[in-house]
Design a protein around this motif. Structure first.
Motif, PDB file in Angstrom:
ATOM      1  N   ARG A   1      -1.571  -5.522   5.922  1.00 16.55           N
ATOM      2  CA  ARG A   1      -0.347  -6.228   5.573  1.00 16.55           C
ATOM      3  C   ARG A   1      -0.451  -6.631   4.109  1.00 16.55           C
ATOM      4  NH1 ARG A   1      -1.420 -11.729   5.368  1.00 16.55           N
ATOM      5  NH2 ARG A   1      -3.305 -12.393   6.478  1.00 16.55           N
ATOM      6  N   GLY A   2       0.686  -6.833   3.505  1.00 17.94           N
ATOM      7  CA  GLY A   2       0.702  -7.217   2.106  1.00 17.94           C
ATOM      8  C   GLY A   2       0.344  -8.682   1.943  1.00 17.94           C
ATOM      9  N   GLY A   3      -0.576  -8.973   1.026  1.00 20.93           N
ATOM     10  CA  GLY A   3      -0.945 -10.354   0.743  1.00 20.93           C
ATOM     11  C   GLY A   3      -0.047 -10.976  -0.304  1.00 20.93           C
ATOM     12  N   ASP A   4      -0.179 -12.275  -0.500  1.00 22.65           N
ATOM     13  CA  ASP A   4       0.667 -12.992  -1.454  1.00 22.65           C
ATOM     14  C   ASP A   4       0.429 -12.547  -2.890  1.00 22.65           C
ATOM     15  OD1 ASP A   4       1.745 -14.414   0.638  1.00 22.65           O
ATOM     16  OD2 ASP A   4       0.352 -16.097   0.426  1.00 22.65           O
ATOM     17  N   ASP A   5      -0.750 -11.974  -3.163  1.00 19.17           N
ATOM     18  CA  ASP A   5      -1.078 -11.549  -4.524  1.00 19.17           C
ATOM     19  C   ASP A   5      -0.775 -10.079  -4.782  1.00 19.17           C
ATOM     20  OD1 ASP A   5      -2.985 -10.518  -2.870  1.00 19.17           O
ATOM     21  OD2 ASP A   5      -4.718 -11.300  -3.978  1.00 19.17           O
TER      22      ASP A   5
ATOM     23  N   ASP B   1       6.234  -7.940   7.465  1.00 23.22           N
ATOM     24  CA  ASP B   1       7.414  -7.332   6.831  1.00 23.22           C
ATOM     25  C   ASP B   1       7.322  -7.278   5.309  1.00 23.22           C
ATOM     26  OD1 ASP B   1       8.745  -6.982   9.295  1.00 23.22           O
ATOM     27  OD2 ASP B   1       9.300  -9.108   9.294  1.00 23.22           O
ATOM     28  N   SER B   2       6.117  -7.439   4.768  1.00 23.83           N
ATOM     29  CA  SER B   2       5.981  -7.480   3.308  1.00 23.83           C
ATOM     30  C   SER B   2       6.270  -6.133   2.653  1.00 23.83           C
ATOM     31  CB  SER B   2       4.569  -7.941   2.930  1.00 23.83           C
ATOM     32  OG  SER B   2       3.600  -7.032   3.431  1.00 23.83           O
ATOM     33  N   MET B   3       6.222  -5.038   3.418  1.00 28.71           N
ATOM     34  CA  MET B   3       6.501  -3.710   2.858  1.00 28.71           C
ATOM     35  C   MET B   3       7.818  -3.149   3.371  1.00 28.71           C
ATOM     36  SD  MET B   3       2.684  -2.042   2.730  1.00 28.71           S
ATOM     37  CE  MET B   3       1.874  -3.060   3.962  1.00 28.71           C
ATOM     38  N   HIS B   4       8.627  -3.999   4.004  1.00 27.80           N
ATOM     39  CA  HIS B   4       9.953  -3.618   4.466  1.00 27.80           C
ATOM     40  C   HIS B   4      10.866  -3.443   3.248  1.00 27.80           C
ATOM     41  CE1 HIS B   4      13.972  -4.220   6.240  1.00 27.80           C
ATOM     42  NE2 HIS B   4      13.436  -3.794   7.368  1.00 27.80           N
ATOM     43  N   PRO B   5      11.794  -2.480   3.194  1.00 28.81           N
ATOM     44  CA  PRO B   5      12.188  -1.599   4.292  1.00 28.81           C
ATOM     45  C   PRO B   5      11.447  -0.262   4.327  1.00 28.81           C
ATOM     46  CG  PRO B   5      13.744  -1.366   2.512  1.00 28.81           C
ATOM     47  CD  PRO B   5      12.724  -2.386   2.057  1.00 28.81           C
ATOM     48  N   ARG B   6      10.574   0.004   3.327  1.00 24.79           N
ATOM     49  CA  ARG B   6       9.876   1.301   3.296  1.00 24.79           C
ATOM     50  C   ARG B   6       9.029   1.472   4.547  1.00 24.79           C
ATOM     51  NH1 ARG B   6       7.683   4.197  -1.355  1.00 24.79           N
ATOM     52  NH2 ARG B   6       9.242   2.997  -2.512  1.00 24.79           N
ATOM     53  N   TYR B   7       8.245   0.468   4.869  1.00 23.15           N
ATOM     54  CA  TYR B   7       7.403   0.507   6.057  1.00 23.15           C
ATOM     55  C   TYR B   7       7.654  -0.758   6.877  1.00 23.15           C
ATOM     56  CZ  TYR B   7       5.041   3.978   3.173  1.00 23.15           C
ATOM     57  OH  TYR B   7       4.770   5.051   2.376  1.00 23.15           O
ATOM     58  N   ARG B   8       7.859  -0.566   8.160  1.00 23.83           N
ATOM     59  CA  ARG B   8       8.176  -1.678   9.041  1.00 23.83           C
ATOM     60  C   ARG B   8       6.975  -2.042   9.907  1.00 23.83           C
ATOM     61  NH1 ARG B   8      12.750   1.315   8.284  1.00 23.83           N
ATOM     62  NH2 ARG B   8      14.689   0.175   7.922  1.00 23.83           N
ATOM     63  N   ALA B   9       6.967  -3.289  10.357  1.00 24.29           N
ATOM     64  CA  ALA B   9       5.884  -3.764  11.210  1.00 24.29           C
ATOM     65  C   ALA B   9       5.773  -2.875  12.449  1.00 24.29           C
ATOM     66  CB  ALA B   9       6.146  -5.210  11.628  1.00 24.29           C
ATOM     67  N   GLY B  10       4.536  -2.491  12.779  1.00 28.91           N
ATOM     68  CA  GLY B  10       4.297  -1.653  13.946  1.00 28.91           C
ATOM     69  C   GLY B  10       4.208  -0.175  13.634  1.00 28.91           C
TER      70      GLY B  10
ATOM     71  N   GLY C   1     -13.488  -4.000  -4.366  1.00 31.53           N
ATOM     72  CA  GLY C   1     -13.251  -4.062  -2.932  1.00 31.53           C
ATOM     73  C   GLY C   1     -11.809  -4.282  -2.535  1.00 31.53           C
ATOM     74  N   LYS C   2     -10.948  -4.641  -3.473  1.00 33.59           N
ATOM     75  CA  LYS C   2      -9.547  -4.865  -3.155  1.00 33.59           C
ATOM     76  C   LYS C   2      -8.814  -3.534  -2.990  1.00 33.59           C
ATOM     77  CE  LYS C   2      -8.980  -9.413  -5.306  1.00 33.59           C
ATOM     78  NZ  LYS C   2      -8.181 -10.224  -6.261  1.00 33.59           N
ATOM     79  N   CYS C   3      -7.745  -3.566  -2.186  1.00 33.47           N
ATOM     80  CA  CYS C   3      -6.953  -2.360  -1.950  1.00 33.47           C
ATOM     81  C   CYS C   3      -5.473  -2.646  -2.184  1.00 33.47           C
ATOM     82  CB  CYS C   3      -7.151  -1.864  -0.522  1.00 33.47           C
ATOM     83  SG  CYS C   3      -8.750  -1.108  -0.215  1.00 33.47           S
ATOM     84  N   LEU C   4      -4.747  -1.587  -2.517  1.00 34.38           N
ATOM     85  CA  LEU C   4      -3.307  -1.680  -2.758  1.00 34.38           C
ATOM     86  C   LEU C   4      -2.606  -0.520  -2.058  1.00 34.38           C
ATOM     87  CD1 LEU C   4      -4.217  -2.034  -6.384  1.00 34.38           C
ATOM     88  CD2 LEU C   4      -2.584  -3.703  -5.549  1.00 34.38           C
ATOM     89  N   LEU C   5      -1.407  -0.768  -1.565  1.00 30.66           N
ATOM     90  CA  LEU C   5      -0.528   0.282  -1.075  1.00 30.66           C
ATOM     91  C   LEU C   5       0.716   0.233  -1.945  1.00 30.66           C
ATOM     92  CD1 LEU C   5       0.433   2.490   0.804  1.00 30.66           C
ATOM     93  CD2 LEU C   5       1.001   0.754   2.508  1.00 30.66           C
TER      94      LEU C   5
ATOM     95  N   ARG D   1       3.713   0.978  -8.836  1.00 31.86           N
ATOM     96  CA  ARG D   1       4.948   0.232  -8.633  1.00 31.86           C
ATOM     97  C   ARG D   1       4.964  -0.364  -7.240  1.00 31.86           C
ATOM     98  NH1 ARG D   1       9.887   4.017 -10.185  1.00 31.86           N
ATOM     99  NH2 ARG D   1      10.981   2.094  -9.654  1.00 31.86           N
ATOM    100  N   SER D   2       5.518  -1.562  -7.123  1.00 32.45           N
ATOM    101  CA  SER D   2       5.608  -2.233  -5.835  1.00 32.45           C
ATOM    102  C   SER D   2       6.560  -1.491  -4.909  1.00 32.45           C
ATOM    103  CB  SER D   2       6.081  -3.672  -6.028  1.00 32.45           C
ATOM    104  OG  SER D   2       6.257  -4.309  -4.790  1.00 32.45           O
ATOM    105  N   ILE D   3       6.212  -1.416  -3.639  1.00 31.41           N
ATOM    106  CA  ILE D   3       7.042  -0.715  -2.668  1.00 31.41           C
ATOM    107  C   ILE D   3       8.316  -1.489  -2.367  1.00 31.41           C
ATOM    108  CG2 ILE D   3       7.131  -0.119  -0.208  1.00 31.41           C
ATOM    109  CD1 ILE D   3       4.291   0.950  -0.492  1.00 31.41           C
ATOM    110  N   ASN D   4       8.227  -2.804  -2.320  1.00 30.38           N
ATOM    111  CA  ASN D   4       9.407  -3.601  -1.973  1.00 30.38           C
ATOM    112  C   ASN D   4      10.011  -4.335  -3.168  1.00 30.38           C
ATOM    113  OD1 ASN D   4       7.560  -5.591  -2.462  1.00 30.38           O
ATOM    114  ND2 ASN D   4       7.694  -6.562  -0.451  1.00 30.38           N
ATOM    115  N   ASN D   5       9.605  -3.936  -4.371  1.00 28.59           N
ATOM    116  CA  ASN D   5      10.130  -4.541  -5.603  1.00 28.59           C
ATOM    117  C   ASN D   5       9.849  -6.041  -5.711  1.00 28.59           C
ATOM    118  OD1 ASN D   5      11.280  -2.111  -6.606  1.00 28.59           O
ATOM    119  ND2 ASN D   5      13.012  -2.365  -5.201  1.00 28.59           N
ATOM    120  N   GLY D   6       8.880  -6.509  -4.950  1.00 28.58           N
ATOM    121  CA  GLY D   6       8.540  -7.916  -5.006  1.00 28.58           C
ATOM    122  C   GLY D   6       7.626  -8.261  -6.156  1.00 28.58           C
ATOM    123  N   TYR D   7       7.062  -7.251  -6.795  1.00 25.26           N
ATOM    124  CA  TYR D   7       6.122  -7.472  -7.889  1.00 25.26           C
ATOM    125  C   TYR D   7       6.434  -6.522  -9.041  1.00 25.26           C
ATOM    126  CZ  TYR D   7       3.456  -9.919  -4.284  1.00 25.26           C
ATOM    127  OH  TYR D   7       3.081 -10.780  -3.288  1.00 25.26           O
ATOM    128  N   ALA D   8       6.078  -6.935 -10.226  1.00 22.58           N
ATOM    129  CA  ALA D   8       6.257  -6.086 -11.405  1.00 22.58           C
ATOM    130  C   ALA D   8       5.258  -4.927 -11.337  1.00 22.58           C
ATOM    131  CB  ALA D   8       6.024  -6.908 -12.673  1.00 22.58           C
TER     132      ALA D   8
END
Length: 206
Positions: free
Chosen positions: A88-92, A122-131, A155-159, A173-180
């Motif tokens: 899941r996407g973290g706050d950072d 739902d942090s990666m919605h709408p590209r990827y949905r929970a489940g 050790g950190k990972c990004l999608l 680039r952020s998947i959900n446009n939540g980050y620069a």
């Protein structure tokens, strides 16, 4: 009837040798021999030429068909891809991972090293949905414009979406446009793996 068997039957229908059939369609005796043994397959225009020269229609055609459509490529077969954990996407902006294996999903890929991750939240919605599950194919090179999983040396990972690779840097680039957009030195990157696609929860097998 296979195409190799049809070629032999067409030649015999016309009462020709392999050499004679080759002459009729502008090929050699060796070419015809390879077609009849299945070592090589004739092109569509060569099949049409054989049918026209011998008057013997290809199997299932019911007559000579002219087409500019190339034969379809053989589809990859679906296979079981192991689910190696959840993310899941973290706050950072980085991924929070649960690496407990959890079954398999069915996916069409030829990559023997493919694996899947379950999406949580739902942090990666709408590209990827929970489940849903994202399928990663490490053996296929990631290209700009595609989603990727990036593992850093710390050790950190990004999608993210791979925006570009230039010199000694990559930009994500952020998947959900939540980050620069995020620009990272290559020296901090351990690996970049291509995301082949996603499948729904009903693709999971036990």
């Amino acid at each position: 009837m296979d195409i190799k068997d049809w070629i032999k039957a067409a030649r015999q229908h016309a009462g020709w040798t392999q050499e004679k059939l080759g002459e009729a369609v502008g090929r050699t005796k060796a070419n015809v021999g390879h077609w009849e043994t299945g070592k090589h397959e004739p092109k569509l225009e060569q099949i049409e030429a054989i049918a026209k020269a011998t008057g013997y229609a290809p199997p299932t055609w019911g007559g000579l068909v002219h087409s500019n459509v190339e034969p379809a490529l053989e589809l990859k077969k679906s296979r079981r891809v192991p689910i190696t954990g959840s993310v899941r996407g973290g706050d950072d902006g980085y991924l929070v991972q649960d690496v407990v294996p959890d079954g398999w999903v069915e996916y069409w890929t030829g990559d023997p090293n493919a694996y899947a991750l379950r999406i949580k939240g739902d942090s990666m919605h709408p590209r990827y949905r929970a489940g849903e599950f994202v399928v990663i194919t490490p053996s296929i090179e990631a290209q700009p414009g595609r989603d990727v999983v990036v593992k850093l040396l710390n050790g950190k990972c990004l999608l993210k979406e791979l925006n570009w690779i230039r010199g000694d840097e990559i930009q994500l680039r952020s998947i959900n446009n939540g980050y620069a957009p995020m620009t990272i030195p290559k020296e901090e990157v351990e690996c970049i793996f291509r995301v082949a696609g996603s499948v729904g929860p009903d693709s999971m097998v036990f």
